[in-house]
Design an enzyme around this catalytic site. Structure first.
Site, mmCIF file in Angstrom:
data_model
loop_
_atom_site.group_PDB
_atom_site.id
_atom_site.type_symbol
_atom_site.label_atom_id
_atom_site.label_comp_id
_atom_site.label_asym_id
_atom_site.label_seq_id
_atom_site.Cartn_x
_atom_site.Cartn_y
_atom_site.Cartn_z
ATOM 1 C CD GLU A 90 -2.451 -1.619 2.494
ATOM 2 O OE1 GLU A 90 -2.372 -0.854 3.471
ATOM 3 O OE2 GLU A 90 -2.910 -2.774 2.565
ATOM 4 C CD GLU B 216 -3.779 -4.734 4.863
ATOM 5 O OE1 GLU B 216 -4.967 -5.163 4.811
ATOM 6 O OE2 GLU B 216 -3.512 -3.519 4.981
ATOM 7 C CB ALA C 15 5.077 -5.470 11.553
ATOM 8 C CG ASP C 16 1.105 -2.904 14.447
ATOM 9 O OD1 ASP C 16 0.955 -3.000 15.661
ATOM 10 O OD2 ASP C 16 2.073 -2.298 13.930
ATOM 11 C CG PHE C 17 -1.080 -2.498 8.617
ATOM 12 C CD1 PHE C 17 -1.702 -2.072 9.788
ATOM 13 C CD2 PHE C 17 -0.476 -1.545 7.809
ATOM 14 C CE1 PHE C 17 -1.717 -0.729 10.134
ATOM 15 C CE2 PHE C 17 -0.488 -0.204 8.151
ATOM 16 C CZ PHE C 17 -1.100 0.205 9.313
ATOM 17 C CG HIS D 221 -1.006 2.046 13.960
ATOM 18 N ND1 HIS D 221 -2.227 1.492 14.272
ATOM 19 C CD2 HIS D 221 -1.131 2.481 12.685
ATOM 20 C CE1 HIS D 221 -3.041 1.609 13.233
ATOM 21 N NE2 HIS D 221 -2.392 2.197 12.259
HETATM 22 C C1 TPP Z 1 -5.194 -3.140 7.837
HETATM 23 C C2 TPP Z 1 -4.611 -1.807 7.635
HETATM 24 N N1 TPP Z 1 -3.895 -1.576 6.513
HETATM 25 C C3 TPP Z 1 -3.350 -0.363 6.308
HETATM 26 C C4 TPP Z 1 -3.514 0.639 7.215
HETATM 27 C C5 TPP Z 1 -2.863 1.988 6.996
HETATM 28 N N2 TPP Z 1 -3.867 3.003 6.755
HETATM 29 C C6 TPP Z 1 -4.335 3.779 7.738
HETATM 30 S S1 TPP Z 1 -5.500 4.832 7.237
HETATM 31 C C7 TPP Z 1 -5.361 4.296 5.650
HETATM 32 C C8 TPP Z 1 -6.191 4.899 4.574
HETATM 33 C C9 TPP Z 1 -7.578 4.497 4.696
HETATM 34 O O1 TPP Z 1 -8.356 5.113 3.749
HETATM 35 P P1 TPP Z 1 -9.910 5.179 3.951
HETATM 36 O O2 TPP Z 1 -10.412 3.897 4.499
HETATM 37 O O3 TPP Z 1 -10.494 5.638 2.680
HETATM 38 O O4 TPP Z 1 -10.115 6.268 5.092
HETATM 39 P P2 TPP Z 1 -9.706 7.820 5.059
HETATM 40 O O5 TPP Z 1 -8.368 7.917 5.684
HETATM 41 O O6 TPP Z 1 -9.700 8.276 3.663
HETATM 42 O O7 TPP Z 1 -10.729 8.496 5.892
HETATM 43 C C10 TPP Z 1 -4.417 3.288 5.549
HETATM 44 C C11 TPP Z 1 -4.051 2.596 4.290
HETATM 45 C C12 TPP Z 1 -4.255 0.339 8.372
HETATM 46 N N3 TPP Z 1 -4.451 1.253 9.328
HETATM 47 N N4 TPP Z 1 -4.795 -0.875 8.551
#
Ligand code: TPP
Ligand code: MG
Lengths: 345, 327
Positions: free
Chosen positions: A29, A60, A84-86, A130
């Site tokens: 990502e 994931e 790595a938590d993901f 995190h």
């Molecule tokens: C399982 C997981 N993968 C990746 C992340 C990292 N991450 C945190 S917020 C985010 C973006 C999420 O986008 P969206 O769901 O559209 O919410 P927005 O931030 O746009 O409100 C990501 C990839 C995470 N927190 N959890």
């Protein structure tokens, strides 16, 4: 030799391996974004483009399974997780397939060399979900290799090994190491898994550590040297396979063992190292083993709690003094490696 | 003039003022040491949905948590204290910005592993349904979270068991720096995926608080009448960087065109609602200015309060990890 930062060393290993082997691709990502996974995927994206450095949906579980399939058909996936938590969402393909693929299909049809990089460690109030370092979780399962390089040279060499070997590998990178510098060979020379390194020679206490804690141990050793205590720091580099011999040889010499980790003690890296010593050289110890690990609670956010939560050089100093029968004096507090972090996340 | 529609505007103004003030403090003083995901520009989704819930209904959210927490009536001082890591915080400094909670008002919790609160809301709603209570649950998540397998699994589970849950997708077109077009197929919507799972769904302009409110009322009524789950796909846009207090347009982050951001900022949900109300309330602008001043005072007081509060006692670090065992 040239000096590189830890992140530059990872980037260089990635680019060199991708140049040498067209079957390697990166998936993760945001691997193509401006920050490029703490800088580590930026140059690869600039060089090889979106065809080989692939920004994937937030999936994931599917991405890890996809990597298994790609690897079964001759490609070499390098998966990247900014926390790595993901990877808990990727555990099924990683543990139930990648780790077992070769064996479960009879051992003679090839493995799936999926390489996964997971970033661990504290920033500012990253909190319970995190900032975990789940390396022991991955290392529990036969069929996976797990390494946690502490130096830029090892970060490069172990990644080269991972990308040229035939076993699935998890590489754990503590985010506080990215800015650290060190000498790094120019070529793409692999460092084998299962071979530890003596980071510092000493005679009185052995500190076995991995990743960030190697640096904390080295800082502690400097302060302890001023107190007349000579500390040997063993950096195991990889958790599985684990270099039992380097650990036991060191402890046989010093008779004292401190194990330091950035995760919890129970069923973890510190437990494994203690077990190795207890199994192989039970009579070598002149003092009980001390384990330095996280307190038994999730990571808190609040600043003073977070400071108290994460083990560092100060804790190692205290443990070594205690093992050597010295009172914890009023030594100046040692700053942790992460103390240089200036936010904002 | 704070009933009905005006109240929706008023709630948005409060959230905007609170978040803008907090963003300034976050940036200037760096004393809130917790990653924050501001909803500035997205207030209509939180306000429209939460206003349609009753005090008995529960709300869960993902990481972009402040606006739904406040819209649901969450304690402002406890939220600010949480951001400052204080014992008086809603999670006693243990959880930070991404782990807000206020059960007293029906804010069940926020959490930041993508998608993880979606099935939690399904389970909570199922528990309500089993006890025969006419309560519903709403769960907020982003467009990015719909790519997690658990989203599809939760739609299916809720659909099969006719669970009274409203899935609220705040589609702001981005997941950190990845545009939705790079992550999801063109021509298919999140609404489509819900409908494929047998979940009734609607797409609504997420910057029109009145439209969101009406849609949420419909969705909640649908749930309460025993018709199973409902999904709302709300089109909106975040103005600030993904995490943290700054703007990223104009900076060289390169992932979203400045013109796109500016076009969305021109569709500010607060300006929109103000314009709609102006016909009936010619002096609405003065009223909004009064509200802004009032909430400006409120948030300044909350910050002062939070700063004065003590940090948690370090000796209590382990407390709460397990249910206390009598010694
Ligand atoms: C399982 C997981 N993968 C990746 C992340 C990292 N991450 C945190 S917020 C985010 C973006 C999420 O986008 P969206 O769901 O559209 O919410 P927005 O931030 O746009 O409100 C990501 C990839 C995470 N927190 N959890
Ligand atoms: Mg989004």
């Amino acid at each position: 030799m040239r000096t590189l930062t830890y992140w530059q060393a990872i980037s260089e290993a990635t680019v060199q391996c991708m140049e040498a082997d067209e079957s390697i691709f990166i998936a993760g990502e945001g691997v193509d974004d401006i920050k490029g996974t703490f800088g580590t995927t930026k140059e690869a994206y600039a060089r090889f483009g979106a065809n080989r450095v692939i920004d994937v949906p937030n999936s994931e579980n599917a991405t890890a399974g996809f990597a298994v399939g790609a690897a079964a058909c001759g490609l070499r996936p390098l998966l990247v997780h900014t926390r790595a938590d993901f990877m808990f969402l990727a555990l099924d393909p990683l543990v139930n397939l990648a780790a077992k693929w070769r064996y479960m299909y009879g051992g003679d049809k090839g493995g799936v060399p999926v390489v996964t990089r997971g970033v661990v460690g504290r920033g500012w109030g990253q909190g319970a979900t995190h900032s975990q370092s789940p390396h022991a979780t991955f290392a529990h399962y036969a069929g996976l290799y797990v390494a946690a390089p502490a130096s830029p040279a090892d970060a490069k060499g172990l990644l080269v090994q991972a990308l040229t070997g035939d076993t699935p590998v998890v590489l754990v990178e503590n985010r506080n190491l990215y800015p650290l510098t060190g000498e790094v060979p120019a070529g793409a020379t692999a460092i084998p898994f299962g071979v530890g390194r003596i980071a510092r020679r000493g005679a009185d206490v052995t500190v076995v550590a991995t990743s960030l804690m190697v640096h904390e141990a080295e800082r502690a050793a400097v302060q302890l040297a001023e107190q007349g205590i000579s500390v040997e720091v063993v950096d195991v580099r990889s958790l599985r396979p684990l270099d039992d011999r380097i650990i036991c040889e060191s402890v046989a010499r010093t008779g004292r063992l401190v194990v330091a980790d950035t995760s919890w003690a129970r069923y973890g890296f510190t437990a494994e190292v203690a077990a190795v010593v207890a199994e192989h050289i039970p009579h070598a110890l002149t003092a009980p083993i001390r384990r330095l690990a996280l307190p038994d609670c999730p990571a808190p956010v609040s600043w003073p709690l977070e400071e108290a939560f994460h083990p560092g050089a100060g804790g190692i100093v205290e443990a070594c003094l205690q093992l050597c029968g010295q009172a914890p004096g009023d030594l100046p507090a040692l700053a942790d490696v992460a103390a240089g972090f200036q936010g904002p996340y | 003039m704070t009933s009905g529609r005006a109240q929706l505007l008023r709630d948005m103004v409060r959230i905007r003022v609170v978040e803008e003030t907090l963003a300034d403090y976050y940036r200037d003083e760096q004393q809130m040491r917790t990653p924050t995901h501001f909803s500035i520009g997205q207030e209509a989704t939180a306000v429209g949905v939460c206003a349609a819930t009753t005090s008995q209904d529960l709300v869960f959210t993902a990481h972009r948590s402040h606006a739904p927490y406040l819209a649901k009536g969450g304690d402002l001082k406890a939220m600010v204290a949480e951001l400052y890591g204080k014992q008086a915080g809603c999670a006693h400094g243990r959880g930070g910005s991404i782990h807000l909670v206020d059960r007293a008002v029906g804010f069940g919790g926020s959490a930041a592993i993508l998608g993880e609160m979606i099935p939690v809301a399904v389970g909570a709603a199922w528990a309500f349904a089993r006890s025969g209570r006419p309560r519903a649950v709403a769960t907020f998540f982003g467009d990015g979270a719909t790519e997690e397998g658990v989203f599809a699994e939760s739609l299916n589970l809720a659909s099969v068991h006719r669970v009274p849950v409203v899935f609220v997708c705040e589609n702001n077109l981005y997941s950190i720096s990845s545009p939705i077009g790079a992550r999801q197929p063109a021509g298919s919507t999140i609404q489509d995926r819900a409908e494929a799972a047998g979940v009734t769904a609607a797409r609504v302009d997420g910057n029109d608080v009145f439209a969101v409110y009406e849609a949420a009322q419909r969705a909640l009524r649908h749930c309460r009448e025993g018709n199973g789950p409902y999904l709302l796909e709300l089109a909106t846009y975040r103005w600030r960087e993904h995490v943290g207090p700054g703007f990223d347009h104009g900076q060289d982050h390169g992932y979203r065109p400045v013109r796109e951001t500016e076009a969305w900022m021109a569709r500010c949900p607060i300006v929109r609602a103000t314009e709609i109300l102006r016909e009936q309330h010619p002096d609405i602008d003065r009223t909004v200015a009064e509200w802004s001043a009032q909430y400006g005072d409120e948030i300044q007081r909350a910050v002062v309060y939070a700063k004065e509060q003590p940090f948690p006692d370090v000796d209590a670090l382990l407390d709460g990890a397990y249910h206390p065992v009598p010694r």
